[in-house]
Structures are given as C-alpha cells and as structure tokens.
Design a protein around this motif. Structure first.
Motif, PDB file in Angstrom:
ATOM      1  N   GLY A 239       0.288  -1.000  -0.216  1.00 56.48           N
ATOM      2  CA  GLY A 239      -0.167   0.188  -0.003  1.00 56.48           C
ATOM      3  C   GLY A 239       0.839   0.903   0.290  1.00 56.48           C
ATOM      4  N   THR A 242      -1.527   8.014  -0.365  1.00 53.85           N
ATOM      5  CA  THR A 242      -2.685   8.092  -1.043  1.00 53.85           C
ATOM      6  C   THR A 242      -3.488   9.818   0.371  1.00 53.85           C
ATOM      7  N   ALA A 244      -6.571   9.165   0.451  1.00 51.77           N
ATOM      8  CA  ALA A 244      -7.756   8.274   0.813  1.00 51.77           C
ATOM      9  C   ALA A 244      -8.089   8.255   2.460  1.00 51.77           C
ATOM     10  N   THR A 247      -8.969   3.539   4.207  1.00 56.26           N
ATOM     11  CA  THR A 247      -7.347   3.010   4.525  1.00 56.26           C
ATOM     12  C   THR A 247      -6.467   3.820   4.787  1.00 56.26           C
ATOM     13  N   THR A 250      -3.322   2.757   0.546  1.00 59.20           N
ATOM     14  CA  THR A 250      -3.988   2.709  -0.687  1.00 59.20           C
ATOM     15  C   THR A 250      -3.244   1.427  -1.179  1.00 59.20           C
ATOM     16  N   ASP A 252      -1.554  -0.810  -3.726  1.00 60.52           N
ATOM     17  CA  ASP A 252      -1.481  -0.434  -4.650  1.00 60.52           C
ATOM     18  C   ASP A 252      -1.619  -2.198  -6.058  1.00 60.52           C
ATOM     19  N   THR A 275      -4.140  -1.942   4.562  1.00 62.64           N
ATOM     20  CA  THR A 275      -5.843  -1.963   4.686  1.00 62.64           C
ATOM     21  C   THR A 275      -5.448  -1.116   5.736  1.00 62.64           C
TER      22      THR A 275
ATOM     23  N   GLU D 237     -16.164   2.357  -9.058  1.00 59.37           N
ATOM     24  CA  GLU D 237     -14.887   2.399  -8.599  1.00 59.37           C
ATOM     25  C   GLU D 237     -13.671   2.409 -10.053  1.00 59.37           C
ATOM     26  N   THR D 242      -2.142   9.525  -8.234  1.00 60.53           N
ATOM     27  CA  THR D 242      -1.227   9.451  -6.735  1.00 60.53           C
ATOM     28  C   THR D 242      -0.125   9.507  -7.611  1.00 60.53           C
ATOM     29  N   THR D 250      -4.298   5.226  -9.598  1.00 66.54           N
ATOM     30  CA  THR D 250      -4.326   3.864  -8.956  1.00 66.54           C
ATOM     31  C   THR D 250      -5.734   3.133  -8.619  1.00 66.54           C
ATOM     32  N   ASP D 252      -8.308   1.474  -6.646  1.00 70.51           N
ATOM     33  CA  ASP D 252      -8.369   1.839  -5.346  1.00 70.51           C
ATOM     34  C   ASP D 252      -9.248   0.300  -4.700  1.00 70.51           C
TER      35      ASP D 252
END
Lengths: 340, 340, 340, 340
Positions: A239, A242, A244, A247, A250, A252, A275, D237, D242, D250, D252
């Motif tokens: 991961g 990011t 986001a 989580t 993220t 990838d 996660t 999604e 990123t 990316t 997610d």
C-alpha cells in the motif's frame, strides 16, 4: 535520453547541445520537427544525469529513456526467480505462498497458538515482529532477541519458515541467527546502508515497498541488494500513501503486473498493512491472489483487540481460516488459466 | 479518544464498550446523540491503540484525540527553541539562517570556491554532502571522510558552521568528528535506530521531513531524538510527494505555520530539494522566508551542469547572491511586522 | 514522440513500427543505442495518441514530446497577458491584484461592511459567491440572483470590480448580467461544456486549478476557453489534494513559476482555499506574493464564526488589513528586484 | 462533534465554548481529561460547520462525528439496492454484471462487431461514448447523437442494455432518449447541477468516482442524486490520482468493501480507466471481482491501436473473451463462499 529544444531555439543552441553531448562521449541525433527540434542521445551505458542538459540555453526539457536498473530486469534474466527456503517453502514457483503470523511476538503462548493455526492452514511461512518500527517513541517496539528465540522454537515445533524484520545492523545479526528470511520494512526501503548489508547476507530478503515509492525506486532498492550479491529477493506491495481516508494505505495492486512486466523477481501482497482495517483484509487478500501475486502476507491474532500493535488489521483465527480457503480457490482459478 | 457507535448499536453494546474502557483503567463518558451514541474516553496519559475498540460490536469508529507527542510540544515548553552553534550562528532567534553549499563535496577547489561565495553572502552555515543517499546503487554516493576533511578545512578558513548528512552509525561517528550539525535526510526520517543515535549526540540535528510524512509523523521523529536527551533540533520542510509533475516534490509551505502552532522547534525550508528545478529555487526561497521560516537551505554550485549530483536544482553564484539579497529584504518586512 | 523498443526487439519489429509511423503520415528516425533502439517521430502537428504505438510488438514505451497546448503558450505569444477590467483594475501588469470578499454573499449588510473594508484596503476586486458548489446536498448553496444584485450594488457604491462563480449555463447568464469577471471553480475545471461556454463570453475568466489537476491539464482547460475566442483568462492556484492533514489542501506555490515558464497568462494565489485554516492564510498570502504571483484571492468575513460557509478560512477585518499591509511591502521588494 | 481544548485552556474559555454550543441549540458534554478538556456536542441533526468552533479562544481542534449523508446509508436502508434494467440485466443482485464496449462509438461497423463479441460473452450491458470529455480541446470528442443512434440499433439487434455518458443537460436529454443508463464521469462527479438533473431522470445512473474524491465526497455525490428522487444508482471505482507512474490511475479496490460497509448501493470496478494500460486490465478485472464488486466496466476494441481514444487501455476480442472466462470462475468462488 531525448533532449527537446524550445520552439525558439536556433542553430547555435542546437549545435551547443550536440557539442556537450559529444564531449560527454555520447552520440547526438538531431531530429528537426514541425515546431521544434529534438535531439536523441545514444551511447550511454547507464543513466545520465539530466541536469547536464536541462539548464543549457534553448533546452526545454530532457527526458530519460534508459532504465537505471540492470540485475533485477527481465532484460538481463528472462526466467522468473524462485526463492526457495527448503522443505517445499518456495516463493515464485507458481504456488501460493502464505506468510502469516502476528504483527509482533508478544509471548510464547500467543505465538504458539497462532503458529498452530497457521501451520494447519497449510501455510509454510510464519511472520512475527521482534523489532518493530513505531511512529511514536513511546509505543511498544518489540521483545527483541526474546521474540526471535520464540520464533526459532516455532520453526522447530511446526516446521514453518521464519520471516522477521530487521531495522539495523545489530538487529540483522540477530535475525540472521534465528530466522530464515529477513524482512526490510517500508520505512527502510531506502535505508541504503541496510540494503547493502542484507545484500551480503546469506538469507533471502523480503523487500517491502516504501509508502511513497515509485515502481522504479522500489526496483532500484532491490537492485542495491542484488548488486551486493544476494539474488534471493521477494518484493512485497503493502500500500502507498494517498489522500484516501477509508484505509491506512491505498493498496496498489497494479504494481503486481507492473513488476511482472519489468522484473524476474517474485512479488507478494501484504493485505494487512495495505488496508489497516481487519474487515478489508480478506477481500483485498482475494484480490491480491486474483491479480496474480506469488503470495500473501497476513496478520493473524487470536484476540486482535488485545494486540499490543496493529490489532486493527489482524484476522481472528476463524476469519484467517476462511480467508485461506477462499484464496486457495481463487489461486486454483488463476493457475488453471495460466495467469500466475 | 472518542468512540462513535453505529446508529443501530443497543444498550448491551454500549455497556460492553464502557466495560472495556474501564478495564483498561480509563473513564467512559456516554453521550447519547440524535442518531447515535458517542463515548468519550479520558484518563489516558498517552496514545491508546484504537484497535482495542474499533472491532468491538456496535462500534462505528474510534477517533484519537490526545496527541502522541510531548517534548516537542508548545504545551510543554511555550518558549521557542533557539539552536545556537556559537559565533553568532543561531537558528530560531528571529534572524534568517542561511545554510548553503553544494549538494555533494566533489573536491577541495570546488568546495572552497563555493564557501567563499557563501561566506561573503553573510550566511553562517555551510552544507555539503560527504555521504549521499542515492536512489540508484550505481550513482555517485559521496567522497566520505575525505569530504568531511574538506568541510573541516572550510570551517577553519571561513568560520562557517558545517552541516552534513549521516546515513548510519558509522557515518555518524565521522560526521560528529568533523561537523557542527548532523543532517538526517528525508529517507531516514523514520530510521528509528538512527534517530535514537543522534538523540544521544552532542551536536544539533537538522531533521528533514520524509517525502510522505504527515506533520504528526515528522514531529514524532523529532520526539524520538528529544526523548534521548538531544533538545537541539531544527526541522526542515523539503517538499512532499504528490501527483504533480512540474516539480520533483511539492513544497508544502503550510507546514511552517502548522509547526509553529504545535511546537517550539525552529523550522527552515529547503528550496532546492523542494522543487528540484533551479529556475524555481529563488521564487520558492522567497516564499519560504515570507511564510515565516527561520531559515533556508540552498544548493549552490559554480557550474551546475557539471555537478555530480543534483545539479538541476543548484544556483549559480550570481543567482545565489541575488537570491540572498531578495530574501533578506523580505525577511526585513517579516521582522518589521513581527511575523517571524 | 519517442518510441523506445525493448532490449530484445529485432529488426522486424523495428521495421514494423517505422511502417506504422509512416502510414500515419509522420517521419521515423531510428536511433540504435547501446542496449536498445529508440525511434524518434516527427512531423506531427498536434498530440498523437500514444496508444497507436504502445501495444505494437517490441515496443517498451512511447513518450510524448510535443506539448498539446498552443494558444496559452509563450511559444505563440511572448508578451505577458494583462487582463484589464477598466478603472485601473488590472491583473498581470506588474501590480498586485487583490480579490477579496466573503465566501458567500449572505445579506446586504454583511456584504457592504466587508466591501467597505476591502475598498479601503486599496483592493480593486470584490469576490462573493452567489452560487456555491457544496459537497453535501444539504449545505447552504448561495442566495443566487439576490446575491448578484447585492454585488451589483457594491460595484456601484464602492467602484469595486465583481468576481463571482458560475456553476452552469443558467448561472452563467446571470453572472454575466451582474458581474465583471466569471470564476470557474476547481470542481468545474474540467467541465468542458462550461469552459466552452465561458470561452464565448465577453467577460474575463478566473480559472481555478482542479484539486488533482496537473499543470498540463490546467493549461489545457485554459486552452479550451481560449480556443473559443476569449483571451482574458487569469489562472488561480488554490491548492491540491495530498495525504497531508494539517491543511484542507496543499498550496502548490511552485505552480506559479511553472506557469510563468510556459504561458503568458497571469496567475494568482487563493490562500483561503489553499489552506482552509484562517491562521495560515496570512503567512501563505505573503508566500504567494513572494513567489511572484500577480495577485491574491482572499476571504474576509466580519465574524467568521458565524459564516454560513467556509468561515474557518476567512480573515477578520483587522487580520485582513494587516495582511494587506504585509503583502504590499513584500510586493514592493519583488517589484524592486524585477522579480514579478 | 467533539471540541478539543488546548492544554492551557482555562475555565472561562471552556465556559465560552459551552455557551456557543448551547446558543446554536445543541448540548455540550464537558469531559475533563488528564492533560486537556474535550467537549462533546450532541443534538445536531446534520453536519455542523466546524468553523463555528475552531477559531474560538482555547480551542485546539473540532472533530466531526456525525456523517453528512443519509439516504445512501445502510443506517437508513439495511437491504442492498438492486438496480434492475429489465430482461435480466441487474446490478447488485449477487450476479456479476459486465458493462463492456468501446471507449467511443466510432462507426456502426466497429460498434456492431464489438457488440457481437460482448453479447456472446454473456454480458448484458453495452457501453460506448457518444460525448467524450477530453483533456485537450483538439482531441476527438465523440460523434454525439449519431453515436446514440448506433447504440439504439445495438440494443435492438443484440438485446444489450445501453450505458452512455452525459456531460451536460443537452447531452442528457439525448442520452435519456436513446440509452438505458446514464453514466456520470469522474470529471463531473462534483458537477452538482448535472447531479441534480440526473436525480430527476427516470433512468438509472452509473456514478464514477472523481479522480481525487474521498469516499465521503463520492457518497455525497450519490446523495445529491438520491435527494432528487432517483434511487437507482450504481457506484463505479475507476482509480484515483497518486504519485505512481506505472499506471494512469491507482485503482483503489479497498473502496469496494468500504462502500459495502456504509451504503446499500451496488459498486462496480472500471479496470480500463483504473489502469490505463491494456496489459493490466485483465489482472485488475480479476482483482475487482475477487474483492467483491458487483460488476466490471471494460473497454473492448477490435484493433486498439486504431482507436480514436483510449486505445491503450482496451482489450482485443480474444483478450476480452479470456478475461470474461477468468472473472466468471472467480465470481463463482466468491459466490460459493458467500462473499459478494
């Protein structure tokens, strides 16, 4: 390399760039275009520092073409690397490698209970932290050598191969003494001193991707290790950071096919750190296998709410067992379709 | 901490959370809301692992409130820290500290020429890399001790204080021997072994922000150092990694007022790594001073196109001199308005 | 464009790429390198879709060289654009343009009180939202035409030029009727229908950068407007989305010199949305002027804690007045040094 | 909401916050802690603007607790939504929905050839762009109504349900006339005028995630649509922006379980835009199904190297057919284990 001139660059500026290219021992290919001229540069064996060119008069930009890595590349070795720890514990041979265990080793009883579940699931690798990198200096940072001794007992008792993280040279001497595989964590992916040191180790290395590492930086970190002579490297996507917020990181998963396209090294997926939330671990573990990874890293804990670190991303025993059932079935689909 | 229950959570689930909170020795404050109940948790001295709570039945999320750092906080020490290297070389006292020099020390002649320019500009700190962390194992990684000896000569000749980066314990022993201030680079911001080691050094530390570090992680890295007894720390913002491609990093100047609001430590801005492009260095250096930073880190090189590393972000001598003139005038404005 | 072949690509694959290039009407320049061949492509007037080439056998990657924008480029027009709204209200002429006002127009009394402060500060532009894009459908979304009427009254009373945002065609008709400059917000930066529509307007356009827009995407959004015939465009950097949590957005001040290097359009900095925290607005406004922007966008509110939207990033009257004093002094430094 | 006071805040400041809370009609719960006081706020039905509190004296931060969405939430409706387009074309009922077709409709022959392959694969939804949002004003932007007529012919001929994107009101009228489902693209996820307009449509809506949208913003965009009365929404999604450069976006995949935990709406995965590279599409499509998505969006093109847009991420016919075989087998595993 390709040097792109500005639209207004004249002959004198183009000639000057050609002169600098040739002075450095390379060959320049001038390509006049509709609106501007580009100059191809060939003859460089490795990466050239773009800064030699970007500040020359009339240059708009310099674009690197040659890839800076060599040893980890499919160009050099077309066969995929299999990391073999013996007793059938292999990563990269088309089987599904499962590396499972608690985030940190807390005590012998906890570790043995988890190892029992891990071994019965058919996994061949046991993970457990003895030295934990913690964001806060006041957080639990692992039991150290005591944890490694417990891990060595688990190897003897359950026949599992031991994977444990080293943070520095002192740790590493101990991890080498007790474990079967050295983990380099995300925060140390560009600790070049440590990379060089594990490059001289006889143990295989599990190299996690840094939390903001590009694919190229990650592969170059592996190149550091390999350049010292250690060819047994497994990459681990865990991961990236990011914006986001649902989580911790993220995950990838596109990194898996991207690694496959460039490198012969095996790559596994850490669905726990990737996660940071236990309810997401099983879905993302399934996805990691479906995308074609060579294996999974998973955190298991009998009672996650009591874990001294990272409990929020650990699976309970029954969750872990169900997850293994699901990912094995997905791996069968993948293998049947020749997609690993 | 605040524990937020789901809308459907019933009395049994709420009581259970309260019981767990109290078992851990904390106090629970139940707050029934319009659509759901929240439970405040008080009594924890430090950070509590949220994972103890997030997986309990009926819990929607756990939100941390208590900050995990202590020593670096304005709550603990309201007076701003001044890092004083002697001979008037201070960071954090309201003056504008300029730390300038080449990316890497390449040879004595180059270094002396640059030091001469730096000293004449009125700067009191000279930077120069002896050990360079390089993404590729095949790139120039510094002259090592030979570079440090050149730096020590510069200190003697020009009276400049020497700042140089250490990557590991072995480096650090040498940097301590020759330099006045230890730089910890972005890639090592969470090398906790190294942080603990510099925490026991007598030299002040310049701590760069990691390329994907949150403010909290950066402050906790400083907390690691301070927890070992070294209180002389200067933070350095050097840009973070984002999707933007017009710069090497995105310089996050809002980090300067954000640090000021939470910590007593001085903070400077690295406009070279923060942009990666020489034409941006002067504008961003001006912005760094205008935002209220305690100083700047700048790369200077007589002939950037010949630099063995990072030439693309170095200033020529005349560019450097003009930059210093501009930032001093901006610093005067800032000081006059009481905004440092 | 540059097409880079894999190390293993043979003559047949290279010939095939050349054939495809020529079929499309371009010219191919084959450059054999030490380890692989690259093929330069010239003759394309605009951007070529890289996908024509990336999937051909033996191709490793295709790299775009020609920039896809034309009208906004310094290559086309070397003189900087000055957007002139009359009565001395200019952006891009070397003066410091200040666009200030409340986030949203809430009522006539509030707006007049703020306009009075703005006008007395010497600013020439008044901003105020009539139509607010709000993340939640339940949040206050502006007074609509009633707000525009208040804005028109302010223009009459204070002689300030009015800047207000339009979200769609219907809004735009109204904004054109009452205001002097149309703002296109970050969320609409790639609303191409709206861009084309403002491209046919007689009013100048303030185009904010999207929250994850690359420099190229932002410039291409301006190109959309200009391609319809409206040449009066001011770019506005307002922060981008990153992992950082100490601000609402990460203000990317390097975008200012980056725009300067490529485009003749003026660029201003929104220090309110760019930070989202009132205590950061003044420091970042200073930095925006120091980096060389043509102006600032600022939110002012008499009593931010009562604002119906975005109060957290508004300045109080006295904070605003002090901010203006500081940025004017910094602008003087910049102008004196010829750095605008 | 939770208001956290600074460590130095005294009784007067705490009392003042309580007073403001109560003035706004809420209830304040004062919780004295070891080092600082927190104040819980209850009684607010919706989101409260944090800015009311963040600037009050003695306040360190205000933390929002109440979620701002209602209609899309599992709290409101515990049963999962099934979007049913008739003739067995359902999304969200536990089956695997496949939405496939070319990026843009280029001509009737191309579209029919692709539709034939899509129908034979068992997919029930055909996608094809009539109106394409393009970053450059000079790129191909779709055939408009002519494309929609071709799509209507395909529905008649193959019985496939038609999904097509609308960019504005004018487009939307046409898409409603010819198609079965309206796609709202990533760039329009916060085009609130368009969201409200599709909220009043009788057709179901496919809502793509914005390229830098948080989960909350995405769910609130759906809330906008639902607040106007249209309950037939499918989330999609499609990858976020990123720093990673090996993909266009990316992907997610953790967004899928995250949506499941909060909302009753179905969610599918766009493996084409989510990667931007054709060699990654199949692995990521497999991963999307394995993570538990309700379906996939896929781009298919007979000869991707000739596609007028997005050819780089399209599958060839045989790649598409193999992909469908693989994902169906994975979906069987998922369904067998009750994990959809």
């Amino acid at each position: 390399m390709l040097i792109v001139m500005t639209a207004h660059a004249g002959k004198a500026e183009i000639d000057n760039v050609v002169r600098v290219v040739e002075t450095l021992g390379f060959r320049a290919h001038v390509m006049p275009g509709a609106s501007r001229t580009a100059i191809g540069v060939t003859g460089n064996q490795g990466a050239v520092d773009l800064s030699h060119f970007e500040n020359l008069p009339g240059v708009s930009e310099a674009i690197r073409v040659t890839k800076p890595y060599k040893l980890i590349s499919l160009d050099l070795k077309a066969d995929r690397t299999v990391v073999d720890l013996g007793d059938g514990a292999r990563i990269g041979d088309g089987s599904l490698a499962i590396v499972a265990g608690p985030c940190a080793i807390e005590n012998s009883k906890q570790a043995f209970a988890i190892a029992d579940v891990v071994q019965r699931s058919g996994a061949k690798f046991f993970r457990g932290g003895a030295f934990k990198p913690r964001t806060s200096p006041y957080a639990f940072s692992g039991l150290g050598e005591a944890a490694l001794k417990i891990l060595a007992d688990i190897r003897k008792e359950f026949g599992l191969k031991i994977v444990s993280e080293a943070l520095d040279d002192t740790n590493l001497d101990l991890v080498e003494k007790y474990a079967d595989m050295i983990q380099i964590g995300a925060r140390n992916m560009q600790n070049f001193t440590l990379l060089r040191r594990v490059g001289r180790s006889k143990l295989p290395v599990l190299l996690k991707r840094g939390m903001a590492a590009t694919l190229e930086e990650w592969l170059l970190a592996a190149e550091y290790i390999m350049a010292e002579g250690n060819y047994n490297i497994v990459l681990c996507e865990r991961g990236v950071r990011t914006f986001a917020q649902h989580t911790r990181n993220t995950l990838d998963l596109a990194a898996v096919p991207a690694v496959r396209k460039l490198s012969h090294l095996p790559v596994i997926v850490d669905a726990a750190h990737g996660t940071g939330r236990s309810y997401m671990v099983t879905p993302l573990a399934r996805a990691g296998v479906a995308v074609g990874a060579d294996g999974l890293m998973i955190e298991v804990h009998g009672r996650p709410e009591e874990a001294l670190s990272d409990g929020a991303q650990s699976l309970m025993f029954d969750e872990y067992e169900q997850m293994v059932r699901e990912v094995r079935q997905i791996h069968d689909v993948i293998a049947r379709n020749g997609a690993v």
